[in-house]
Design a protein around this motif. Structure first.
Motif, PDB file in Angstrom:
ATOM      1  N   ASP A  61      -8.764   8.324  15.364  1.00  0.00           N
ATOM      2  CA  ASP A  61      -7.771   7.349  15.813  1.00  0.00           C
ATOM      3  C   ASP A  61      -7.316   6.477  14.645  1.00  0.00           C
ATOM      4  O   ASP A  61      -6.134   6.182  14.497  1.00  0.00           O
ATOM      5  CB  ASP A  61      -8.340   6.462  16.925  1.00  0.00           C
ATOM      6  N   LYS A  81      -5.064   8.598  12.433  1.00  0.00           N
ATOM      7  CA  LYS A  81      -3.732   8.800  13.007  1.00  0.00           C
ATOM      8  C   LYS A  81      -2.834   7.575  12.848  1.00  0.00           C
ATOM      9  O   LYS A  81      -1.621   7.703  12.782  1.00  0.00           O
ATOM     10  CB  LYS A  81      -3.849   9.165  14.483  1.00  0.00           C
ATOM     11  N   GLN A 137      -2.448   9.791   6.000  1.00  0.00           N
ATOM     12  CA  GLN A 137      -1.777  11.005   6.460  1.00  0.00           C
ATOM     13  C   GLN A 137      -0.928  11.623   5.363  1.00  0.00           C
ATOM     14  O   GLN A 137      -0.925  12.838   5.191  1.00  0.00           O
ATOM     15  CB  GLN A 137      -0.915  10.712   7.686  1.00  0.00           C
ATOM     16  N   GLY A 171      -3.354  15.454  14.273  1.00  0.00           N
ATOM     17  CA  GLY A 171      -2.224  14.642  14.711  1.00  0.00           C
ATOM     18  C   GLY A 171      -1.133  14.500  13.678  1.00  0.00           C
ATOM     19  O   GLY A 171      -0.396  13.530  13.681  1.00  0.00           O
TER      20      GLY A 171
END
Length: 61
Positions: free
Chosen positions: A5, A8, A14, A52
């Motif tokens: 979490d 993401k 990312q 994700g």
């Protein structure tokens, strides 16, 4: 909040993971002479999707 979490919701992490994923894909394709290019691409997309980071999905705020 679990580690995925937090990942993401962290745009910097990312972006770094995408760069590393692209570099790994290039390295594998170079080593195999692009013989398994479609399988490597599929594996990359599945791994990114599990984290994700779907590239086809619009950016999340």
């Amino acid at each position: 909040m679990g580690i995925l979490d937090r990942f993401k919701s962290n745009r910097t992490a990312q972006d770094k993971a995408k760069n590393m994923s692209d570099a790994a894909e290039r390295k594998v394709n170079d080593k195999t002479g692009n013989k398994y290019e479609s399988q490597v691409d599929d594996g990359q997309q599945r791994a990114e999707g599990a984290m994700g980071m779907d590239r086809d999905r619009p950016e999340q705020p």
